[in-house]
Design a protein around this motif. Sequence first.
Motif, mmCIF file in Angstrom:
data_model
loop_
_atom_site.group_PDB
_atom_site.id
_atom_site.type_symbol
_atom_site.label_atom_id
_atom_site.label_comp_id
_atom_site.label_asym_id
_atom_site.label_seq_id
_atom_site.Cartn_x
_atom_site.Cartn_y
_atom_site.Cartn_z
ATOM 1 N N ARG A 133 0.819 -1.225 0.000
ATOM 2 C CA ARG A 133 0.000 0.000 0.000
ATOM 3 C C ARG A 133 0.854 1.277 0.000
ATOM 4 O O ARG A 133 0.533 2.268 0.657
ATOM 5 C CB ARG A 133 -0.950 0.005 1.205
ATOM 6 C CG ARG A 133 -1.929 -1.165 1.245
ATOM 7 C CD ARG A 133 -2.780 -1.120 2.489
ATOM 8 N NE ARG A 133 -3.628 -2.286 2.642
ATOM 9 C CZ ARG A 133 -4.908 -2.359 2.256
ATOM 10 N NH1 ARG A 133 -5.472 -1.327 1.673
ATOM 11 N NH2 ARG A 133 -5.601 -3.458 2.454
ATOM 12 N N HIS A 134 1.918 1.268 -0.760
ATOM 13 C CA HIS A 134 2.835 2.406 -0.762
ATOM 14 C C HIS A 134 2.239 3.654 -1.403
ATOM 15 O O HIS A 134 2.551 4.775 -0.980
ATOM 16 C CB HIS A 134 4.137 2.023 -1.458
ATOM 17 C CG HIS A 134 4.993 1.129 -0.629
ATOM 18 N ND1 HIS A 134 5.967 0.309 -1.164
ATOM 19 C CD2 HIS A 134 5.021 0.905 0.712
ATOM 20 C CE1 HIS A 134 6.554 -0.363 -0.195
ATOM 21 N NE2 HIS A 134 5.999 -0.030 0.941
ATOM 22 N N LEU A 135 1.392 3.505 -2.400
ATOM 23 C CA LEU A 135 0.778 4.681 -3.008
ATOM 24 C C LEU A 135 -0.091 5.426 -1.997
ATOM 25 O O LEU A 135 -0.063 6.647 -1.929
ATOM 26 C CB LEU A 135 -0.053 4.278 -4.231
ATOM 27 C CG LEU A 135 0.701 3.987 -5.526
ATOM 28 C CD1 LEU A 135 -0.290 3.639 -6.638
ATOM 29 C CD2 LEU A 135 1.564 5.155 -5.952
ATOM 30 N N ASP A 136 -0.866 4.673 -1.196
ATOM 31 C CA ASP A 136 -1.704 5.299 -0.172
ATOM 32 C C ASP A 136 -0.841 6.004 0.864
ATOM 33 O O ASP A 136 -1.150 7.123 1.290
ATOM 34 C CB ASP A 136 -2.580 4.250 0.519
ATOM 35 C CG ASP A 136 -3.688 3.724 -0.389
ATOM 36 O OD1 ASP A 136 -3.998 4.405 -1.391
ATOM 37 O OD2 ASP A 136 -4.218 2.634 -0.100
ATOM 38 N N GLN A 137 0.230 5.341 1.286
ATOM 39 C CA GLN A 137 1.113 5.946 2.284
ATOM 40 C C GLN A 137 1.776 7.204 1.739
ATOM 41 O O GLN A 137 1.899 8.215 2.436
ATOM 42 C CB GLN A 137 2.162 4.933 2.717
ATOM 43 C CG GLN A 137 1.607 3.731 3.464
ATOM 44 C CD GLN A 137 2.662 2.686 3.751
ATOM 45 O OE1 GLN A 137 3.811 3.007 4.009
ATOM 46 N NE2 GLN A 137 2.275 1.416 3.689
ATOM 47 N N GLN A 138 2.199 7.154 0.491
ATOM 48 C CA GLN A 138 2.839 8.311 -0.125
ATOM 49 C C GLN A 138 1.860 9.482 -0.213
ATOM 50 O O GLN A 138 2.208 10.630 0.079
ATOM 51 C CB GLN A 138 3.342 7.928 -1.516
ATOM 52 C CG GLN A 138 4.138 9.020 -2.224
ATOM 53 C CD GLN A 138 4.577 8.574 -3.604
ATOM 54 O OE1 GLN A 138 3.753 8.136 -4.397
ATOM 55 N NE2 GLN A 138 5.851 8.668 -3.886
#
Length: 239
Positions: A133-138
């Motif tokens: 879920r890196h896009l959400d975290q970014q």
Amino acid sequence: MRKLICASFLVLAGCVSTTTTQSPSPQPSQPQAQSAQSKATTPTAAQVSRFKTVVSRVEPVAERMCRQQTSNLNCDFKVVIDDRPQKSPNAFQTIDKSGRPILAFNLPMIAQVRNDDELAFVMGHEAAHHIERHLDQQRNNAMAGAIILGGLAALTGASSGNVDAAADLGANVGARSYSKNHELEADALGTVITRYAGYNPVRGAEFFTQIPDPGDRFLGTHPPNKSRIETVRRVNAGL
């Protein structure tokens, strides 16, 4: 569910990319230059076939791991070929308007990876960004940074233009704040995906020897190549 398409691809969300650049070289005569560029950016039929084979083996593993490790996350990966004219190899993960995860590879990337293991590792790495879920975290980090710096500027009585500039700076800093960790996390999980798909992730991580080393720059988006290779070796040794 496997689906491979080749079409001009529009990025619909933020992406995390693996990009290489070519070192400058003496310019040959015009006909030779065109031929060299064509070879560097256009995959052969055999390379396209290899790409399809790697997709058929890596994608099911990535989807299975996504479903095992997450909940309420769309794990139906769609692999696409980005055929827009580009000179630098690139692969990235994004999502479409419906939230379906996209793994995109441009033609130079397919043409220039040296073997199946490198291609499988890059694919596993990009799939891992979605699973983690890196896009959400970014996106959340960018919003937090914009609110903090924009708010501080407003409290000092800055003009609306300066407040906007501070918010933009905060968003940029926020988005970059954990990007190196995200890359290492994707390398680690990508190693597992690659290995379970039947490829050699250590050999695949030799891809990093082909790209410029970003070093350990403050607010850089990618960690040093050495750290990434060490991460792959460590995770692979524990499998």
